[in-house]
Design an enzyme around this catalytic site. Structure first.
Site, mmCIF file in Angstrom:
data_model
loop_
_atom_site.group_PDB
_atom_site.id
_atom_site.type_symbol
_atom_site.label_atom_id
_atom_site.label_comp_id
_atom_site.label_asym_id
_atom_site.label_seq_id
_atom_site.Cartn_x
_atom_site.Cartn_y
_atom_site.Cartn_z
ATOM 1 N N GLU A 167 -1.110 23.825 -18.666
ATOM 2 C CA GLU A 167 -2.131 22.799 -18.865
ATOM 3 C C GLU A 167 -2.780 22.942 -20.240
ATOM 4 O O GLU A 167 -3.235 24.037 -20.599
ATOM 5 C CB GLU A 167 -3.226 22.903 -17.803
ATOM 6 C CG GLU A 167 -2.775 22.544 -16.406
ATOM 7 C CD GLU A 167 -3.909 22.621 -15.387
ATOM 8 O OE1 GLU A 167 -3.779 21.986 -14.323
ATOM 9 O OE2 GLU A 167 -4.914 23.315 -15.641
ATOM 10 N N CYS A 168 -2.816 21.855 -20.995
ATOM 11 C CA CYS A 168 -3.583 21.746 -22.233
ATOM 12 C C CYS A 168 -3.283 22.879 -23.215
ATOM 13 O O CYS A 168 -2.320 22.804 -23.964
ATOM 14 C CB CYS A 168 -5.075 21.659 -21.920
ATOM 15 S SG CYS A 168 -6.064 20.959 -23.251
ATOM 16 N N GLY A 169 -4.072 23.949 -23.224
ATOM 17 C CA GLY A 169 -3.795 25.076 -24.105
ATOM 18 C C GLY A 169 -2.429 25.667 -23.842
ATOM 19 O O GLY A 169 -1.732 26.110 -24.764
ATOM 20 N N LEU B 234 0.161 23.959 -22.812
ATOM 21 C CA LEU B 234 1.082 23.015 -23.454
ATOM 22 C C LEU B 234 1.229 23.351 -24.937
ATOM 23 O O LEU B 234 2.351 23.403 -25.467
ATOM 24 C CB LEU B 234 0.562 21.587 -23.265
ATOM 25 C CG LEU B 234 1.289 20.442 -23.960
ATOM 26 C CD1 LEU B 234 1.119 19.145 -23.167
ATOM 27 C CD2 LEU B 234 0.794 20.200 -25.378
ATOM 28 N N ASN C 217 1.277 19.618 -19.471
ATOM 29 C CA ASN C 217 0.485 18.391 -19.584
ATOM 30 C C ASN C 217 -0.917 18.678 -20.093
ATOM 31 O O ASN C 217 -1.414 19.806 -20.032
ATOM 32 C CB ASN C 217 0.426 17.661 -18.241
ATOM 33 C CG ASN C 217 0.258 18.566 -17.040
ATOM 34 O OD1 ASN C 217 1.182 18.676 -16.225
ATOM 35 N ND2 ASN C 217 -0.886 19.223 -16.913
#
Length: 455
Positions: A329-331, A333, A429
Site C-alpha cells: 500500500e502507498c509507501g 508501492l 496500490n
C-alpha cells in the site's frame, strides 16, 4: 456494555485537538488508568502517538468505511482490559465526506457510540465571538452530546477570564480547561504530525503534554463526564478475528519507513496465520514466509537507507518474482518500483514494478476511495467493491504499460482511472484498506498463499 468514554473533538483542524488528546491519554495513564485510545477517520500518525502515551494500540473508527455494527464491534473488542476510552476526533466536529452527509464525521461516530464530546476551541485573538461559534456547534445537531469545551491558546489571565466568562454565560457551555499558548512543539510533516518513532524526545514531549493537561484541564471533571456515558448494546465479535490454525507465515514490513498499518489488519492476519515482522533497514533478507505485506509510510524520507540495503531489496525482488502473494500500500508501492525521486535525488528501490515515483510538495490525492475490482489479484475478487482512503504526495511514472486490478469510482488512484498495479501475484496500490471495510482481503490473501505453497 458499560464503557466510560470521552470524545475530544476540534471545532476545526489544527486547534490543538491532538496535543490535548495525547496529553489527556498520558495524564490518565499516569493516574493509573488503563486507557484505550481511538482515532476517528483514516489516520496512521496520531495512533502512533496514542500508543506511546498509553502503551495500547489505537483503533480507527470510520463510518464511511465501516458499518454501525463494525464500529461498535471494533470499539468493544479493543476496549477489553481497559478502564476508560479516549476517542480523538478528526478535523472539525461535523466535517464529513461531503457537504451534506454526516458520514465520516466525528459527530457521527460520537452518536453511534453515545459518547460525550469535549470540544477544543482555539481562543487566540478572539473573545466574545467564540460564544457565537460554540453556540452554533451546540445547536447544529442536538443529538451530539457536547458536554464541555477546552479553550486553547488563550493569552494573558485577563483574556482567559474574558473568554471563559463569555462561553459559560452566553453559550451556556461548561469550560473544563483553559490552556495558554504553550511551548510544547508538535511538528507537522506533509501527511500530518511527524511520526512518533522519528522523534527521539517523544517520551519527554508526551510527558510535557500530560503536565499541561493536568495543570490547565479539569481532568477529574473529564473522567466524571466519561463515566456518565450510557451503556452500549453489546455486539458479537467479527468472524474475521476468530482464531484458526494455519501454518501460513506472513511477513509484515513494519519499521521506520513502513509504519502505516491498521492494528485491526494485523490482528485479523495474526488470528489465522503467523505474522513475522520484518525491518527493511536492518534485515539483510526476507525470512521464510509464504506472503508479504508492505504498508504505507515514509520511504522517501528513508530512501538513502533503503537504497543502501541492496541485499534486502534483492530478496524482496526474488520473492515477488517467485509468484508468492505480495500486498503493498502507498509507501509499499513506491518501494517496489524502480526508484524514488525526491529533493535529494533519485534512489534505487526494489525494481519489481515498472514504475518510478516522484515526490511533490503538494497533495496528489487525499480522501476516501471507492473502487471496483476488475482483475484477479491476491486480496480481492473480480466484481467486488473496495472502499478505503488515499493520501500521498507522490506521483507514479509508468515505464511501460501497466496492468491494474481496480477501476476508480471515487478517488484518484494511480492515474485517476485505475489503481492496484498487478504483476504476477504482487498487488501494489495507493488505496489503504481496513479489514472491516473489506474482510474478504484476509481470507483471499491466505488462500493465495496456501495455493502457492502447494504449487
Amino acid at each position: 456494555m458499560d464503557i466510560p468514554r470521552i470524545t475530544i473533538a476540534g471545532i476545526k483542524s489544527k486547534v490543538g485537538k491532538t496535543t490535548i488528546a495525547i496529553g489527556l491519554m498520558k495524564a490518565l495513564t499516569d493516574r493509573g488508568y488503563v486507557v484505550q485510545p481511538y482515532k476517528v477517520g483514516p489516520d496512521f500518525i496520531d495512533p502512533i502517538f496514542h500508543y506511546f502515551a498509553t502503551k495500547r494500540h489505537s483503533r480507527n473508527l470510520d463510518d464511511f468505511m465501516f458499518s454501525k455494527y463494525d464500529i461498535l464491534e471494533a470499539f468493544e473488542r479493543s476496549f477489553k482490559g481497559a478502564d476508560i476510552a479516549v476517542i480523538e476526533g478528526k478535523t472539525g466536529l461535523y466535517d464529513s465526506h461531503n457537504a451534506l452527509d454526516e458520514k465520516g464525521s466525528t459527530a457521527s461516530i460520537a452518536k453511534i457510540l453515545k459518547s460525550p464530546v469535549i470540544l477544543v476551541a482555539d481562543a487566540e485573538r478572539i473573545n466574545r465571538s467564540i460564544s457565537a461559534m460554540l453556540l452554533g456547534y451546540k445547536l447544529f445537531d442536538r443529538d451530539v452530546d457536547i458536554e464541555g469545551v477546552i479553550l486553547n491558546r488563550v493569552g494573558n489571565p485577563r483574556h482567559a477570564e474574558k473568554v471563559r466568562k463569555s462561553v459559560e454565560k452566553l453559550a451556556k457551555m461548561r469550560v473544563v480547561g483553559v490552556i495558554p499558548r504553550t511551548a510544547v512543539d508538535m511538528p507537522y510533516r506533509h501527511l500530518g504530525l511527524v511520526p512518533a518513532h522519528e522523534r527521539g524526545e517523544i517520551e519527554e514531549v508526551i510527558e510535557k503534554l500530560a503536565e499541561m493537561v493536568e495543570t490547565y484541564v479539569d481532568v477529574d471533571k473529564v473522567v466524571e463526564i466519561a463515566h456518565k456515558a450510557p451503556k452500549l448494546e453489546e455486539v458479537s465479535y467479527n468472524a474475521v478475528f476468530e482464531r484458526r490454525n494455519s501454518s501460513v507465515r506472513i511477513g509484515v514490513v513494519r519499521d521506520k519507513p513502513f509504519c502505516f498499518y491498521y492494528q485491526d489488519n494485523i490482528d485479523a492476519l495474526s488470528a489465522k496465520a503467523e505474522v513475522v515482522v520484518v525491518d527493511s533497514l536492518k534485515d539483510r533478507k526476507l525470512p521464510e514466509v509464504d506472503a508479504l505485506y508492505i504498508g504505507g509510510g515514509f520511504p522517501e524520507v528513508f530512501a538513502e537507507g533503503l537504497e543502501k540495503n541492496k541485499p534486502f531489496r534483492k530478496s524482496v525482488y526474488k520473492f515477488c518474482d517467485s509468484g508468492k502473494p505480495v500486498y503493498a500500500e502507498c509507501g509499499g508501492l513506491m518501494f517496489l518500483g524502480e526508484s524514488i525521486i525526491n529533493d535529494e535525488g533519485e534512489f534505487e528501490m526494489v525494481g519489481f514494478l515498472p514504475i518510478k515515483t516522484r515526490m511533490h510538495t503538494k497533495f496528489r490525492a487525499l480522501g476516501y476511495c471507492v473502487y471496483r475490482a476488475v482483475k484477479a489479484n491476491p486480496i480481492s475478487r473480480v466484481g467486488d467493491t473496495i472502499v478505503g482512503h488515499e493520501f500521498h504526495y507522490s506521483e507514479v511514472i509508468p515505464l511501460e504499460k501497466l496492468d491494474f486490478a481496480y477501476r476508480v469510482r471515487r478517488g484518484k488512484g494511480v492515474d485517476g482511472k485505475h489503481d492496484g498495479i498487478i504483476r504476477k501475484n504482487t498487488l501494489a496500490n495507493y488505496i489503504h484498506l481496513h479489514v472491516l471495510s473489506y474482510p474478504k482481503m484476509v481470507e483471499k490473501f491466505l488462500k493465495t498463499a496456501e495455493k502457492m505453497r502447494r504449487s
